[in-house]
Design an enzyme around this catalytic site. Structure first.
Site, PDB file in Angstrom:
ATOM      1  N   GLU A  43       0.848  -1.183   0.000  1.00 54.25           N
ATOM      2  CA  GLU A  43       0.000   0.000   0.000  1.00 54.25           C
ATOM      3  C   GLU A  43       0.889   1.240   0.000  1.00 54.25           C
ATOM      4  O   GLU A  43       1.936   1.263   0.654  1.00 54.25           O
ATOM      5  CB  GLU A  43      -0.894  -0.020   1.241  1.00 54.25           C
ATOM      6  CG  GLU A  43      -1.875   1.143   1.323  1.00 54.25           C
ATOM      7  CD  GLU A  43      -2.683   1.124   2.619  1.00 54.25           C
ATOM      8  OE1 GLU A  43      -3.815   1.612   2.613  1.00 54.25           O
ATOM      9  OE2 GLU A  43      -2.167   0.614   3.641  1.00 54.25           O
ATOM     10  N   LYS A 114     -10.272   0.215  -1.774  1.00 53.32           N
ATOM     11  CA  LYS A 114     -10.366  -0.103  -0.350  1.00 53.32           C
ATOM     12  C   LYS A 114     -11.707   0.320   0.244  1.00 53.32           C
ATOM     13  O   LYS A 114     -12.110   1.479   0.126  1.00 53.32           O
ATOM     14  CB  LYS A 114      -9.217   0.583   0.384  1.00 53.32           C
ATOM     15  CG  LYS A 114      -9.029   0.209   1.843  1.00 53.32           C
ATOM     16  CD  LYS A 114      -7.808   0.947   2.388  1.00 53.32           C
ATOM     17  CE  LYS A 114      -7.520   0.588   3.835  1.00 53.32           C
ATOM     18  NZ  LYS A 114      -6.355   1.374   4.336  1.00 53.32           N
ATOM     19  N   CYS A 157      -4.672  -3.580   3.589  1.00 58.96           N
ATOM     20  CA  CYS A 157      -4.317  -3.140   4.945  1.00 58.96           C
ATOM     21  C   CYS A 157      -5.422  -3.330   5.991  1.00 58.96           C
ATOM     22  O   CYS A 157      -5.649  -4.432   6.466  1.00 58.96           O
ATOM     23  CB  CYS A 157      -3.843  -1.693   4.897  1.00 58.96           C
ATOM     24  SG  CYS A 157      -2.867  -1.190   6.347  1.00 58.96           S
TER      25      CYS A 157
END
Length: 271
Positions: A43, A114, A157
C-alpha cells in the site's frame, strides 16, 4: 496450476514519487532475479506523505503508478500488484485507495478500491483519519481466476481486521489473497502477524502481504514484516524490518492437502 514463486515486496516509501518508483523497480528486479512470477507491492508504494501533498499530486501519482506497473509487468513478464495508490474522484477533492493487478502483457486484470478506511486513535497517541482524503470503494473484491497462478483476491491493509471480507473472497473461489499494507508500527507488533495467520487459516488460502517499513514521513512509522503465509498458517517468508523481499513457493498440492485435511469451508453452517 504448477508450483511457482511469489514475492511480497517491502518498502520505505516517502513523499517523493520518483524516489519511490526507483526503489520499487530495484526490489521488483530482485524478486524476479530470484524467480518470482507473482509480485506484490505494498500500500502507498508510489507515494506516502501528508494528506495535502497526496491530494495535490494525486493525478500525477495515479498516472505514474499505472505506467510503472505496466512497464514492470511487460519488462519482467510477471503478474504484478500495485498494492494501493490514489486515484482521484471526479472533482479531485478526494481519492480512491486503489490496488491494481496486471498480467505479463501489462493488461489490467483486477482492481480493488479499499472499502474499510482507517479512522483510528491508536493507543500510542497518534490519530489517523483516512476518510478525510479517501472515498471508500463501492464494491467488494472480485477474484481473478488464473490456470497458472490460482484464484487471486485482493484486499488492502485495514481490511485484514474484517474477516467477512476474506470469507467473501473465499466464497468466490479465492485461494491466493493479497494483503498489501502500511500497518502502523504500534499496532503491527501485536496484530499484524496474528491477523494474517487467522485469515490464512480460516480460509485455507495463501496470504501474500507486501508491507511498508520504517519512518515514511514525520512521525509516521510502519511495521514491516512483509510475509507469505500458507493455508495452514505457516509463515513461509518474512522480510523483517528493512526494505527487501519475502519470497516463497505457492503450491497447488499444499492447497489441496490442507483443504482435504481441514475442510472447514465445506462445514460452514452460518452464511
Amino acid at each position: 496450476m504448477k508450483p511457482y514463486l511469489a514475492a511480497a515486496i517491502q518498502m520505505t516509501s516517502v513523499p517523493n514519487l520518483e524516489q519511490n518508483l526507483a526503489q520499487a523497480e530495484k526490489l521488483v528486479e530482485t524478486a524476479v532475479e530470484q524467480g518470482a512470477k507473482l509480485v506484490g507491492l505494498p500500500e502507498n508504494f508510489s507515494f506516502m506523505g501528508e494528506v495535502k501533498d497526496k491530494l495535490a499530486q494525486a493525478e500525477e501519482i495515479s498516472v505514474a503508478s499505472k505506467k510503472f506497473l505496466k512497464q514492470m509487468a511487460q519488462r519482467f513478464q510477471i503478474t504484478i500488484l500495485g498494492g494501493g495508490f490514489p486515484i482521484p474522484i471526479a472533482d479531485k477533492s478526494k481519492v480512491y485507495n486503489t490496488a491494481l493487478l496486471l498480467d505479463p502483457q501489462g493488461k489490467e486484470i483486477n482492481y480493488y478500491q479499499k472499502v474499510h478506511l482507517f479512522d483510528v486513535n491508536v493507543p500510542d497517541g497518534n490519530s489517523y483519519t483516512e476518510s478525510s482524503s479517501v472515498v471508500p470503494g463501492q464494491h467488494l473484491p472480485s477474484v481473478y481466476v488464473s490456470k497458472e497462478l490460482g484464484n487471486i483476491g485482493v484486499s488492502i491493509c485495514y481490511d485484514v481486521r474484517f474477516p467477512e471480507l476474506y470469507r467473501y473472497i473465499a466464497d468466490k473461489g479465492g485461494n491466493i489473497i493479497f494483503v498489501p499494507a502500511a500497518f502502523t508500527a504500534f499496532t503491527g507488533k501485536d496484530h499484524w502477524q496474528v491477523l494474517l495467520q487467522a485469515r490464512a487459516i480460516e480460509n485455507t488460502s495463501y496470504i501474500i502481504a507486501p508491507a511498508q517499513t520504517g519512518i515514511n514521513y514525520g512521525q509516521r512509522q510502519t511495521y514491516g514484516h512483509a510475509m507469505i503465509i500458507d493455508p495452514w498458517g505457516v509463515i513461509l517468508a518474512d522480510a523483517g524490518d528493512k526494505p527487501g523481499v519475502a519470497i516463497a513457493k505457492i503450491s497447488p498440492e499444499r492447497l489441496e492437502q490442507v483443504r482435504a485435511q481441514m475442510p472447514s469451508l465445506k462445514h460452514r453452517v452460518f452464511i
